[in-house]
Each structure stands twice: as C-alpha cells, then as structure tokens.
Design a protein around this motif. Sequence first.
Motif, PDB file in Angstrom:
ATOM      1  N   LEU A 279     -16.447 -32.656  85.190  1.00 38.48           N
ATOM      2  CA  LEU A 279     -16.793 -31.453  84.455  1.00 38.48           C
ATOM      3  C   LEU A 279     -15.603 -31.068  83.584  1.00 38.48           C
ATOM      4  CD1 LEU A 279     -18.867 -31.555  86.765  1.00 38.48           C
ATOM      5  CD2 LEU A 279     -18.593 -29.078  87.014  1.00 38.48           C
ATOM      6  N   LYS A 280     -15.901 -30.649  82.369  1.00 38.98           N
ATOM      7  CA  LYS A 280     -14.826 -30.309  81.436  1.00 38.98           C
ATOM      8  C   LYS A 280     -14.875 -28.832  81.062  1.00 38.98           C
ATOM      9  CE  LYS A 280     -14.424 -34.931  79.498  1.00 38.98           C
ATOM     10  NZ  LYS A 280     -14.346 -35.763  78.270  1.00 38.98           N
ATOM     11  N   CYS A 281     -13.701 -28.291  80.779  1.00 35.92           N
ATOM     12  CA  CYS A 281     -13.576 -26.881  80.431  1.00 35.92           C
ATOM     13  C   CYS A 281     -12.554 -26.726  79.316  1.00 35.92           C
ATOM     14  CB  CYS A 281     -13.128 -26.086  81.651  1.00 35.92           C
ATOM     15  SG  CYS A 281     -12.633 -24.394  81.292  1.00 35.92           S
ATOM     16  N   TYR A 282     -12.945 -25.994  78.294  1.00 37.43           N
ATOM     17  CA  TYR A 282     -12.046 -25.694  77.183  1.00 37.43           C
ATOM     18  C   TYR A 282     -11.854 -24.176  77.150  1.00 37.43           C
ATOM     19  CZ  TYR A 282     -13.062 -30.489  75.945  1.00 37.43           C
ATOM     20  OH  TYR A 282     -13.192 -31.849  75.983  1.00 37.43           O
TER      21      TYR A 282
ATOM     22  N   HIS B 299      -7.078 -27.863  78.079  1.00 41.65           N
ATOM     23  CA  HIS B 299      -8.394 -28.056  78.654  1.00 41.65           C
ATOM     24  C   HIS B 299      -8.249 -28.582  80.081  1.00 41.65           C
ATOM     25  CE1 HIS B 299      -8.642 -32.503  78.122  1.00 41.65           C
ATOM     26  NE2 HIS B 299      -9.696 -32.410  78.911  1.00 41.65           N
TER      27      HIS B 299
ATOM     28  N   ILE C  30     -15.660 -22.889  76.773  1.00 44.05           N
ATOM     29  CA  ILE C  30     -16.658 -23.937  76.582  1.00 44.05           C
ATOM     30  C   ILE C  30     -16.654 -24.868  77.790  1.00 44.05           C
ATOM     31  CG2 ILE C  30     -17.346 -25.913  75.161  1.00 44.05           C
ATOM     32  CD1 ILE C  30     -15.977 -24.466  72.795  1.00 44.05           C
ATOM     33  N   GLN C  31     -17.838 -25.147  78.290  1.00 49.92           N
ATOM     34  CA  GLN C  31     -17.960 -26.078  79.393  1.00 49.92           C
ATOM     35  C   GLN C  31     -18.933 -27.184  79.017  1.00 49.92           C
ATOM     36  OE1 GLN C  31     -18.190 -22.728  82.781  1.00 49.92           O
ATOM     37  NE2 GLN C  31     -17.967 -24.799  83.610  1.00 49.92           N
ATOM     38  N   SER C  32     -18.597 -28.386  79.450  1.00 51.90           N
ATOM     39  CA  SER C  32     -19.515 -29.502  79.238  1.00 51.90           C
ATOM     40  C   SER C  32     -19.471 -30.456  80.415  1.00 51.90           C
ATOM     41  CB  SER C  32     -19.152 -30.252  77.943  1.00 51.90           C
ATOM     42  OG  SER C  32     -17.904 -30.894  78.093  1.00 51.90           O
ATOM     43  N   PRO C  33     -20.613 -31.093  80.737  1.00 46.45           N
ATOM     44  CA  PRO C  33     -21.918 -30.798  80.164  1.00 46.45           C
ATOM     45  C   PRO C  33     -22.495 -29.514  80.740  1.00 46.45           C
ATOM     46  CG  PRO C  33     -22.143 -32.385  81.935  1.00 46.45           C
ATOM     47  CD  PRO C  33     -20.664 -32.119  81.794  1.00 46.45           C
ATOM     48  N   ARG C  34     -23.570 -29.039  80.226  1.00 46.99           N
ATOM     49  CA  ARG C  34     -24.206 -27.835  80.749  1.00 46.99           C
ATOM     50  C   ARG C  34     -25.076 -28.173  81.958  1.00 46.99           C
ATOM     51  NH1 ARG C  34     -24.873 -23.494  77.558  1.00 46.99           N
ATOM     52  NH2 ARG C  34     -25.571 -22.616  79.549  1.00 46.99           N
TER      53      ARG C  34
ATOM     54  N   THR D  19     -21.660 -25.205  84.440  1.00 47.43           N
ATOM     55  CA  THR D  19     -22.298 -26.517  84.487  1.00 47.43           C
ATOM     56  C   THR D  19     -23.170 -26.544  85.731  1.00 47.43           C
ATOM     57  OG1 THR D  19     -20.517 -27.705  83.355  1.00 47.43           O
ATOM     58  CG2 THR D  19     -21.951 -28.997  84.807  1.00 47.43           C
TER      59      THR D  19
ATOM     60  N   GLU E  86     -10.220 -30.485  83.610  1.00 45.91           N
ATOM     61  CA  GLU E  86     -11.321 -31.299  84.108  1.00 45.91           C
ATOM     62  C   GLU E  86     -11.369 -31.216  85.624  1.00 45.91           C
ATOM     63  OE1 GLU E  86     -11.129 -35.273  82.562  1.00 45.91           O
ATOM     64  OE2 GLU E  86     -11.231 -34.592  80.459  1.00 45.91           O
TER      65      GLU E  86
END
Lengths: 111, 116
Positions: free
Chosen positions: A21-24, A73, A5-9, A106, A75
């Motif tokens: 940028l974040k990554c799960y 996660h 999962i990445q946010s935001p897209r 993203t 970042e």
Amino acid sequence: AAGVIQSPRHLIKEKRETATLKCYPIPRHDTVYWYQQGPGQDPQFLISFYEKMQSDKGSIPDRFSAQQFSDYHSELNMSSLELGDSALYFCASSYRGYEQYFGPGTRLTVT
Amino acid sequence: AQTVTQSQPEMSVQEAETVTLSCTYDTSENNYYLFWYKQPPSRQMILVIRQEAYKQQNATENRFSVNFQKAAKSFSLKISDSQLGDTAMYFCAFIPYTGTASKLTFGTGTRLQVTL
C-alpha cells in the motif's frame, strides 16, 4: 488544497499473498501514520514515521513492514496475508505531530 | 495510556435540530489535543474540529462546537441546524502533545442519523 493520496483504493488478494500500500502525504508534512480499521471498529494505529525514521509502533503484525522514503511517501508491505487482514487501511499525515489528515483509505480484501 | 469513551453507540436527530455527542477521556497528560472526526458512508475520515487542552475557550467551526471540560475530562460535540449530510459515524480522538508523531487514540464512535 492538496490531500493525502493513497493507492490503490481497492485491493483483492488471496491468502498467503503479499500486498503493498502506498501513501503520499500532504506537501510539507513531515509525519506519516498508518491505521487499520476493521468493519464496525475504530481505527487502530499501526506505525508512524517522522522525517523518514520510524517514530512509534502500535499493534502491527510482524508480517507487516513499512518505511518512509526520501520524498516522504510511505509504503506498507503486508506479507503472508490472512483473512483477518481484510480491512480499510488509512494513511494520515501531519506537520510536527499536530492534527492528522487522513487519506481516502485502501480497502483490502483477502480471499 | 489514554482511553477515550463514547457512550452513545447511535443517535438520531431531525433535520434543522441540534444534537450533542458525548465523549470522555482518561489521561495523565497535561498537554494534549482533542478532535472530532466524521466518517460518512464513503468511509473517508474528515477532521471536524480540534481543541487544545491549554485553551479554555471552546472551539467552534461553523455549525459545530465543542464543550470542553478539562477537569471532568469531557469533550462533547454539538451540531446545530443538523443537515442530512451530517449523517455519519463520529469519532472522538485524543493525542498527547509531544511535538512529533503521536498516535491518535479513538473512541468507539457514535453513529448519527439525520432524518427528515
């Protein structure tokens, strides 16, 4: 099956601003990678983390930093953004450095 | 350092036909993995197939198969019974087997168009 999962897209920033940028990763995956893909290019490796420790570093600008947290996660922090930073940023995860599964990316636009 | 070369920037195939995408690589490593990733217009990177260098048998995944020639450092992808949904950019990728956190080295990609 769970995916990365990445946010935001999508993210739009102005020059000189900061982006995070974040990554799960996929559950139980122990390694996270960050790649940058410019228009019409192949993905370029930026940095990776294994068990929350930086493992390898590619062509990542000094303006960028990243870390992996206790919940695995990760970042990617990008400061003093430049127009050339506009790209698709992928996070991928793997278990023991084997096959890497990519998130949806993203899309960063710097104006 | 490793390099991956895809010499076909673009290819086209008719629906239901078979197409082969070429990839060569250069490495001094003996243990490594090779992959084909698909990137459709959505830009998602999708793992299509993998090959372990120590395995002589060519990998297959449904309509996708590879021809792995270790001595020639060649790793081609064959897509049988091509479908419109196969239209995408295909990247060949290499990773040395170190056990942990190795980066993928990609080729420059082959853009495949499947036509009616």
